[in-house]
Scaffold this active site. Structure first.
Site, PDB file in Angstrom:
ATOM      1  N   HIS A 308       8.887 -10.769 -16.046  1.00  0.00           N
ATOM      2  CA  HIS A 308       9.251 -11.108 -17.426  1.00  0.00           C
ATOM      3  C   HIS A 308      10.751 -11.221 -17.628  1.00  0.00           C
ATOM      4  O   HIS A 308      11.216 -11.348 -18.761  1.00  0.00           O
ATOM      5  CB  HIS A 308       8.676 -10.058 -18.383  1.00  0.00           C
ATOM      6  CG  HIS A 308       7.188  -9.903 -18.252  1.00  0.00           C
ATOM      7  ND1 HIS A 308       6.302 -10.847 -18.693  1.00  0.00           N
ATOM      8  CD2 HIS A 308       6.452  -8.909 -17.687  1.00  0.00           C
ATOM      9  CE1 HIS A 308       5.064 -10.445 -18.420  1.00  0.00           C
ATOM     10  NE2 HIS A 308       5.136  -9.276 -17.799  1.00  0.00           N
ATOM     11  N   ARG A 309      11.510 -11.186 -16.535  1.00  0.00           N
ATOM     12  CA  ARG A 309      12.957 -11.363 -16.684  1.00  0.00           C
ATOM     13  C   ARG A 309      13.291 -12.767 -17.169  1.00  0.00           C
ATOM     14  O   ARG A 309      14.323 -12.982 -17.805  1.00  0.00           O
ATOM     15  CB  ARG A 309      13.664 -11.086 -15.363  1.00  0.00           C
ATOM     16  CG  ARG A 309      13.714  -9.617 -14.974  1.00  0.00           C
ATOM     17  CD  ARG A 309      14.788  -9.355 -13.926  1.00  0.00           C
ATOM     18  NE  ARG A 309      14.785  -7.943 -13.519  1.00  0.00           N
ATOM     19  CZ  ARG A 309      14.276  -7.506 -12.385  1.00  0.00           C
ATOM     20  NH1 ARG A 309      13.716  -8.361 -11.548  1.00  0.00           N
ATOM     21  NH2 ARG A 309      14.319  -6.221 -12.084  1.00  0.00           N
ATOM     22  N   GLY A 310      12.442 -13.721 -16.842  1.00  0.00           N
ATOM     23  CA  GLY A 310      12.685 -15.097 -17.274  1.00  0.00           C
ATOM     24  C   GLY A 310      12.734 -15.221 -18.785  1.00  0.00           C
ATOM     25  O   GLY A 310      13.675 -15.797 -19.350  1.00  0.00           O
TER      26      GLY A 310
END
Length: 371
Positions: A308-310
């Site tokens: 979920h870093r994107g």
């Protein structure tokens, strides 16, 4: 005869053409950030990380001699001086109550009130991390000199302490040992450096903009480490003849007289400084609407981005861009402009894929981010 000689000496002093020459001990100004030709992607990535340091830094991959280190040093020199607690090895901010080192925490005086620390102004620190640096040099270790001379266990701060509230620049980061890169990324994400060794236990603030650069011909970072950088800028050699000629002209002019060259670009520099200050003040009030956030999540799903870093990086970077452009609300066009910067290094690697990562992202953007 002596008087005539003195007069002759006085009349042969070099002329300054009516301008006051710079002091002899004045430091040579760095190459102005606004005078860098081209490399719009690199400059935008650096500006966004200055507006919002929580983006997570920039990884710059490109050919040698493409103004990577010049841009970092020029941007840091352009930023206004920061206020720091006098004598603090970590340059703690005097107006903050959280995130201070043990030395700067409020200590009550005899009247029971917190002591007001002495404040000094310092330039924004830019620390270069050499390839041969050890973990002790980077993180800090036991102060051997004090241990031998005074018999006390004291902490000797490392490069991370010097970089607090500034920039940590790593040239050829793809050649740095993986465990050191992992330590740097962990500290950059948390903002705190924890040292536990030789009987020393220390926690100190280490909030900095991490900038790594490298040449793709010399190898790449492991995907797990590359994913930890917020943005990924791809820099190529400029092929336009007019721009290449302009680069040489400006560099020759700077080498001939750095002070005059800096003065020539002073107005543009001040204009950008005001823009950055306004963006930093506006950032907390910028709104990220739910429809745009849903589009960000859709884009990451479309590109099969792991983790979920994107989404987090897209949201932070788009918000910083909106603040930089003077908007109070993030729109789809803001996301479109920074999608490649934020996602290029997060795509799954397919050895059979012939399409460039940037092209894949742009195609997905056209399908998902419909204005």
């Amino acid at each position: 005869m002596n008087k005539e000689h003195d007069q002759a000496v006085e009349t042969t002093e070099p002329s300054t053409n009516g301008q006051t020459p710079p002091p002899t001990n004045a430091p040579v100004p760095p190459y102005p950030f606004v005078a860098i030709v081209g490399q719009a992607e690199l400059k935008l990535a650096l500006l966004l990380c200055v507006v919002n340091p929580t983006i997570g830094g920039v990884m710059v991959m490109g050919h040698r001699g493409t103004a990577k280190s010049t841009a970092v040093r020029a941007l840091a020199a352009m930023l206004p001086p920061i206020k720091a607690v006098a004598g603090c090895p970590y340059s703690c901010a005097p107006d903050r109550t959280a995130g201070l080192c043990d030395q700067c925490r409020a200590v009550p005086n005899q009247a029971g009130k917190p002591k007001k620390p002495s404040v000094i102004s310092i330039p924004v620190p830019v620390v270069d991390l050499p390839l041969g640096a050890t973990e002790d040099r980077v993180c800090g270790t036991l102060d051997i000199e004090r241990a031998l001379t005074q018999g006390v266990q004291a902490f000797a701060p490392g490069l991370l302490a010097r970089a607090n509230r500034g920039f940590l620049y790593i040239d050829e980061v793809n050649l740095l040992e993986d465990h050191l890169v992992d330590v740097l990324l962990d500290v950059a994400a948390s903002g705190v450096n924890v040292v536990e060794r030789e009987g020393v236990s220390v926690r100190h603030p280490a909030r900095f903009v991490l900038v790594g650069s490298g040449n793709p011909e010399e190898g790449d970072l492991r995907p797990q480490l590359l994913d930890r950088f917020g943005l990924h800028a791809r820099i190529t050699t400029i092929t336009d003849v007019n721009e290449r000629v302009e680069i040489v002209k400006r560099r020759r002019e700077y080498d001939a007289d750095p002070f005059a060259f800096a003065e020539k670009w002073a107005k543009e520099t001040q204009k950008l400084q005001r823009k950055i200050k306004q963006a930093q003040r506006r950032l907390p009030d910028v709104v990220l609407p739910d429809p745009v956030l849903y589009k960000i999540a859709e884009l990451c799903v479309k590109l099969e981005v792991d983790g979920h870093r994107g989404e987090l990086t897209l949201a932070r970077t788009a918000t910083a861009l909106a603040a930089l452009e003077g908007h109070n609300e993030v729109n789809v066009n803001d996301v479109r402009r920074i999608a490649v910067l934020a996602l290029r290094h997060r795509l799954r690697k397919d050895p059979l894929e012939t399409q460039d990562d940037a092209v894949r992202i742009e195609r997905a953007v056209e399908e998902v981010l419909v204005p």
